[in-house]
Design a protein around this motif. Structure first.
Motif, PDB file in Angstrom:
ATOM      1  N   CYS A  97      11.826   0.791  57.444  1.00 23.48           N
ATOM      2  CA  CYS A  97      11.317   1.340  56.315  1.00 23.48           C
ATOM      3  C   CYS A  97      11.779   2.767  56.692  1.00 23.48           C
ATOM      4  N   CYS A 100       8.024   5.645  56.646  1.00 22.26           N
ATOM      5  CA  CYS A 100       7.732   5.738  57.961  1.00 22.26           C
ATOM      6  C   CYS A 100       8.052   4.947  58.956  1.00 22.26           C
ATOM      7  N   CYS A 131       6.408  -2.375  52.718  1.00 21.42           N
ATOM      8  CA  CYS A 131       6.235  -1.156  53.610  1.00 21.42           C
ATOM      9  C   CYS A 131       4.080  -2.538  53.882  1.00 21.42           C
ATOM     10  N   CYS A 134       3.130   1.194  54.530  1.00 20.51           N
ATOM     11  CA  CYS A 134       2.582   2.599  54.716  1.00 20.51           C
ATOM     12  C   CYS A 134       2.608   2.136  53.206  1.00 20.51           C
TER      13      CYS A 134
HETATM   14 ZN   LIG Z   1       6.450   2.317  55.917  1.00 18.83          ZN
END
Ligand SMILES: [Zn+2]
Length: 457
Positions: A97, A100, A131, A134
């Motif tokens: 990701c 994050c 994701c 997040c």
């Molecule tokens: Zn993420």
């Protein structure tokens, strides 16, 4: 005896906490904060795991006239892993990701199985996917991540000195096939069994000792004429499930799951998992595969050596086919811990019992003097000296006798032997059974044969 509890999420916490508290399994390097999903087996854990391995070895070699064992090296010629396809194909698709920084294997994402199918077909586009952590849509495209640990042989770290820690034990069986077959003058069909360490640099290890980066495998490759492989695959399924049952695992905690075409390796003619009902769901405990002649052919090609077998009954040269059975020793140990765990109400609240078979129990017998008084310790020591050459046993004289029984129940000791003040005059002791809690009093002279008979069941 209470009914075995069904797998449930809290079982996971109960087992991992018992494992640590009672010396079965500790996180490796714990005083440094742990070392990335590696585990140490403690004094009781090493006994339990050795018993699991001994049971497998006995069932696969000692009790069969058609399987022999080897113990291959962890470091092998690097071309072994080119031939086996591991350098190119032993990869997990990794997605990161951009927001994050969390990393995922594709199969961990929502609808992961379907994503894996698309990835294998080269048709997965991860842009636009959120994701799971997040929710930002900044996932990278999948990149291949090789799961083998790389190291170097000798003092120079260059490409000519690369070596890999083996990711499976099977390959030494393939490359040793001819040495074993000829030195042992074996005719097909026959198998080669091995127990040993293997290493995989998992992106997301976890679930305690279920998936770790360093683990131990118990693998067997059964070499046969191509026409026999299908029937042998079915036979081995039955044989292997029966072994798990003999360890005390209830039938309803085991099931077969056949692999679909798109999840098995291209060369595999058939593949099935024996799944176990872990506290976190049904997961693979053992794999059984019909690998055809793929592995031996690849090693013949890459080594330039002819690995054909001459069958003097059939008057035929051929490359043997292989049916493989592969089970993790750590995973099998975890499974027997889950299957053995039981709780029942008693007057102090709850009695926790690990209902191991005598074969698996770390200690078979505990010697417990009723009190710490020196005159009892003397006789109890004498009793322990009689017992210990015959079975793995322990001695405990601290705290009240009831607490000590509970402690032995919690680590699965099938039998306790209590030495009391009457023992000093009548030369008798009490045997207490873990499961029924029934007690019998017998002469010390008959103790060893009686214990052995009870442990045989
Ligand atoms: Zn993420």
């Amino acid at each position: 005896m209470s009914r075995r509890s069904d797998p449930r999420p809290e079982l996971f916490d109960k087992i991992t906490s018992l494992a640590k508290r009672r010396g079965f399994v500790f996180p490796s390097s714990e005083i440094y904060g742990g070392a990335g999903a590696t585990w140490d087996f403690g004094p009781l854990g090493v006994e339990l795991k050795n018993n699991v391995k001994r049971s497998w070895w006995r069932a696969m070699t000692q009790l069969r006239d058609d399987v022999v064992g080897i113990d291959g090296a962890i470091l092998m010629h690097p071309r072994v892993w080119e031939a086996s396809g591991h350098v190119e194909n032993f990869v997990d698709p990794l997605i990161e990701c951009g927001s994050c920084r969390k990393r995922y294997r594709i199969d961990e994402l929502p609808d992961g199985d379907a994503l894996m199918v698309r990835w294998r077909a080269g048709a997965l586009d991860s842009s636009g996917m959120p994701c799971p952590s997040c929710n930002e849509k900044r996932l990278s495209q999948p990149r291949k991540f090789n799961l083998m640990f790389k190291t170097f042989v000798g003092p120079v770290e260059d490409s000519a000195s690369v070596a890999w820690l083996r990711p499976e034990t099977a390959q030494s069986i393939y490359v040793d096939f001819e040495n074993v077959q000829q030195s042992m003058r074996r005719k097909l069909p026959f198998g080669i069994a091995q127990i040993g360490k293997a290493f995989r640099n998992e992106i997301t290890p976890g679930n305690f000792i279920f998936r770790s980066r360093e683990f131990e495998q118990m693998e067997m490759q059964y070499f046969c004429h191509p026409s026999q492989a299908g029937a042998l695959f079915d036979q081995w399924k039955g044989v292997r499930k029966a072994w798990h049952r003999a360890l005390g695992t209830p039938e309803e905690w085991l099931r077969f799951r056949d692999h679909a075409m798109d999840e098995r390796a291209h060369y595999a003619a058939a593949a099935t998992d024996i799944e176990f009902r872990f506290p976190f769901g049904w997961k693979e405990l053992e794999g059984i595969h019909n690998r055809t002649d793929y592995d031996l052919k690849r090693h013949a090609e890459c080594s330039g050596k002819n690995i054909e077998y001459f069958d003097d009954e059939r008057k035929e040269h051929y490359v043997p086919n292989v049916v493989e059975t592969s089970v993790g020793a750590d995973r099998a140990t975890f499974a027997v811990l889950c299957a053995a765990y039981d709780e029942e109400p008693d007057k102090e609240g709850t009695r926790v019992v690990l209902r191991f078979t005598p074969e698996l129990a770390p200690y078979k017998v505990a010697i417990l003097p009723l009190s710490k008084k020196p005159e009892l310790s003397g006789l109890a020591g004498e009793v322990w000296a009689k017992v210990r050459p015959h079975v793995m046993s322990t001695y405990d004289e601290t705290q009240a006798i009831g607490r000590r029984y509970r402690r032995q129940d919690e680590i699965g000791t099938p039998l306790c032997v209590t030495v009391d003040f009457d023992s000093l005059t009548d030369r008798q002791v009490t045997i207490r059974e873990r499961d029924s809690m029934a007690q019998v009093r017998i002469p010390i002279d008959e103790l060893v044969p009686t214990l052995k008979a009870k442990l045989r069941g």
